[in-house]
Design an enzyme around this catalytic site. Sequence first.
Site, PDB file in Angstrom:
ATOM      1  N   CYS A   1       0.815  -1.226   0.000  1.00 43.01           N
ATOM      2  CA  CYS A   1       0.000   0.000   0.000  1.00 43.01           C
ATOM      3  C   CYS A   1       0.846   1.272   0.000  1.00 43.01           C
ATOM      4  CB  CYS A   1      -0.944   0.005   1.189  1.00 43.01           C
ATOM      5  SG  CYS A   1      -1.855  -1.529   1.344  1.00 43.01           S
TER       6      CYS A   1
ATOM      7  N   HIS B   1      -3.593   6.545   2.998  1.00 45.75           N
ATOM      8  CA  HIS B   1      -3.968   5.304   2.316  1.00 45.75           C
ATOM      9  C   HIS B   1      -5.337   4.886   2.845  1.00 45.75           C
ATOM     10  CE1 HIS B   1      -4.383   1.259   1.134  1.00 45.75           C
ATOM     11  NE2 HIS B   1      -4.059   0.747   2.307  1.00 45.75           N
TER      12      HIS B   1
ATOM     13  N   ASN C   1     -10.459  -0.737  -0.217  1.00 42.48           N
ATOM     14  CA  ASN C   1      -8.998  -0.649  -0.039  1.00 42.48           C
ATOM     15  C   ASN C   1      -8.332  -1.212  -1.288  1.00 42.48           C
ATOM     16  OD1 ASN C   1      -6.307  -1.137   0.595  1.00 42.48           O
ATOM     17  ND2 ASN C   1      -6.734  -1.707   2.708  1.00 42.48           N
TER      18      ASN C   1
HETATM   19  O1  UT7 Z   1      -4.177  -1.824   3.540  1.00 38.43           O
HETATM   20  C1  UT7 Z   1      -3.170  -2.421   4.268  1.00 38.43           C
HETATM   21  C2  UT7 Z   1      -3.317  -2.329   5.700  1.00 38.43           C
HETATM   22  N1  UT7 Z   1      -4.553  -2.923   6.135  1.00 38.43           N
HETATM   23  C3  UT7 Z   1      -5.063  -2.529   7.261  1.00 38.43           C
HETATM   24  O2  UT7 Z   1      -4.515  -1.632   7.868  1.00 38.43           O
HETATM   25  C4  UT7 Z   1      -6.278  -3.225   7.795  1.00 38.43           C
HETATM   26  C5  UT7 Z   1      -6.334  -3.014   9.271  1.00 38.43           C
HETATM   27  N2  UT7 Z   1      -7.381  -3.729   9.972  1.00 38.43           N
HETATM   28  C6  UT7 Z   1      -8.698  -3.470   9.853  1.00 38.43           C
HETATM   29  O3  UT7 Z   1      -9.110  -2.679   9.048  1.00 38.43           O
HETATM   30  C7  UT7 Z   1      -9.638  -4.126  10.812  1.00 38.43           C
HETATM   31  O4  UT7 Z   1      -8.879  -4.838  11.771  1.00 38.43           O
HETATM   32  C8  UT7 Z   1     -10.661  -5.113  10.155  1.00 38.43           C
HETATM   33  C9  UT7 Z   1     -11.698  -4.329   9.387  1.00 38.43           C
HETATM   34  C10 UT7 Z   1      -9.966  -6.081   9.268  1.00 38.43           C
HETATM   35  C11 UT7 Z   1     -11.402  -5.873  11.253  1.00 38.43           C
HETATM   36  O5  UT7 Z   1     -12.022  -4.979  12.150  1.00 38.43           O
HETATM   37  P1  UT7 Z   1     -11.802  -5.142  13.710  1.00 38.43           P
HETATM   38  O6  UT7 Z   1     -12.637  -4.112  14.357  1.00 38.43           O
HETATM   39  O7  UT7 Z   1     -10.336  -5.119  13.994  1.00 38.43           O
HETATM   40  O8  UT7 Z   1     -12.424  -6.547  14.002  1.00 38.43           O
HETATM   41  P2  UT7 Z   1     -11.745  -7.826  14.661  1.00 38.43           P
HETATM   42  O9  UT7 Z   1     -10.790  -8.450  13.718  1.00 38.43           O
HETATM   43  O10 UT7 Z   1     -11.276  -7.499  16.049  1.00 38.43           O
HETATM   44  O11 UT7 Z   1     -12.986  -8.786  14.792  1.00 38.43           O
HETATM   45  C12 UT7 Z   1     -14.101  -8.470  15.658  1.00 38.43           C
HETATM   46  C13 UT7 Z   1     -15.195  -9.490  15.432  1.00 38.43           C
HETATM   47  C14 UT7 Z   1     -14.694 -10.934  15.454  1.00 38.43           C
HETATM   48  O12 UT7 Z   1     -15.700 -11.730  16.051  1.00 38.43           O
HETATM   49  P3  UT7 Z   1     -15.569 -12.188  17.595  1.00 38.43           P
HETATM   50  O13 UT7 Z   1     -14.288 -12.953  17.679  1.00 38.43           O
HETATM   51  O14 UT7 Z   1     -15.540 -10.916  18.381  1.00 38.43           O
HETATM   52  O15 UT7 Z   1     -16.801 -12.993  17.801  1.00 38.43           O
HETATM   53  C15 UT7 Z   1     -14.599 -11.296  13.985  1.00 38.43           C
HETATM   54  O16 UT7 Z   1     -14.751 -12.679  13.751  1.00 38.43           O
HETATM   55  O17 UT7 Z   1     -15.772  -9.296  14.130  1.00 38.43           O
HETATM   56  C16 UT7 Z   1     -15.779 -10.543  13.415  1.00 38.43           C
HETATM   57  N3  UT7 Z   1     -15.662 -10.239  11.997  1.00 38.43           N
HETATM   58  C17 UT7 Z   1     -16.720 -10.004  11.217  1.00 38.43           C
HETATM   59  N4  UT7 Z   1     -18.046  -9.985  11.485  1.00 38.43           N
HETATM   60  C18 UT7 Z   1     -18.869  -9.699  10.472  1.00 38.43           C
HETATM   61  C19 UT7 Z   1     -14.530 -10.128  11.243  1.00 38.43           C
HETATM   62  N5  UT7 Z   1     -14.858  -9.826   9.985  1.00 38.43           N
HETATM   63  C20 UT7 Z   1     -16.213  -9.750   9.936  1.00 38.43           C
HETATM   64  C21 UT7 Z   1     -17.131  -9.468   8.921  1.00 38.43           C
HETATM   65  N6  UT7 Z   1     -18.449  -9.454   9.217  1.00 38.43           N
HETATM   66  N7  UT7 Z   1     -16.740  -9.184   7.646  1.00 38.43           N
END
Ligand code: UT7
Length: 327
Positions: free
Chosen positions: A114, A254, A284
Amino acid sequence: MIKRARIVGTGSYVPDKILTNQDLEKIVDTSDEWITTRTGIKERRIAPEGVYTSILAMEAAKKALEQAEVSPKELDLIICSTISPDQPLPSTAAFIQHGLGANTCGAFDMAAACSGFLYGITVAEQFILTGKYKRILVIGVELLSRVMDWEDRATCILFADGAGAAVIMPSEDDRGIVHTIMHIDGAFTDYLHIPGGGMRYVSSHETLNNKMHFVKMRGNELFKVATRFMENVSREIMEQTKISIDDIKYFIPHQANQRISIAVAERLGLPMEKLYSNIDRIGNTSSASIPIALDELNRAYKLDKGDLILLASFGAGVTWAGVLLKW
Ligand code: UT7
């Protein structure tokens, strides 16, 4: 006398096909509400079968060249940033050079994820300032839909396809690229990666069965590093150029996640109207995200002569970078 290297033309291209959050609800266990609140994304663009990375790149490049009034035959160098190339060999830049009808100038791919577009314009700036080259095309392009695991709801909702490009030429006044900073910390290589297909895990039935050719991400940990590093590099740029956040007309981070962009803007004390965002429509697009955003601002006539624009990126590697432009 060459004073700076300046972006004299921008272009971008995204495929027509829109994939909405509602469409994704039918593919994985997710909801429009979750995606919108956690990422800010409402829809993203996906390239149809038969369209490759170089095709997206050339669409964006043609627009940038047209705006810069530069013919492909006049180019001295083509830099293509991508982590989703047409093929492992040769470079996507080779397909672009031939497809555009450019002369046999130098052309190469750059893999900084990125941060690739900012790395690309940093390299281009050096060739311009030394006087070696006069017309350089820098492209950020990704076809990430092809390296998504469409069963992994944590990644397939984020990434998308698109391309952005810029033509960089010498400037005899102080308009142009004011400052650049590049960073990498390989301690975080497994935070965001595609493990299979290289020489470490050569493509095999096993790599296919283990889905090692798809993007793997430790999203939550990456989120925290991304926010901190984009804030830090923005501060470095401002300190080293002796400007304050009030001097910035637009901040283009980004487009990784709208929550990351807002967190960085808040930490920097940036008024929200100066934060440029298109992630709701584009998703993204890794290397392509900053040049697409820059092109949108440019073509909407929102950039005036002399405006200071701060660009900050973060991506796999992990890489992060900052660039200050005087428009
Ligand atoms: O471009 C290069 C760099 N990329 C980035 O910087 C990406 C950085 N990370 C992010 O944008 C975020 O971490 C994500 C959008 C990927 C995830 O968001 P988050 O708030 O960090 O969620 P999380 O990974 O902590 O997951 C929270 C919950 C989990 O469920 P439990 O374990 O709490 O029951 C996940 O399984 O959300 C669940 N989850 C989803 N639920 C519905 C993860 N993805 C999804 C989804 N729909 N698509």
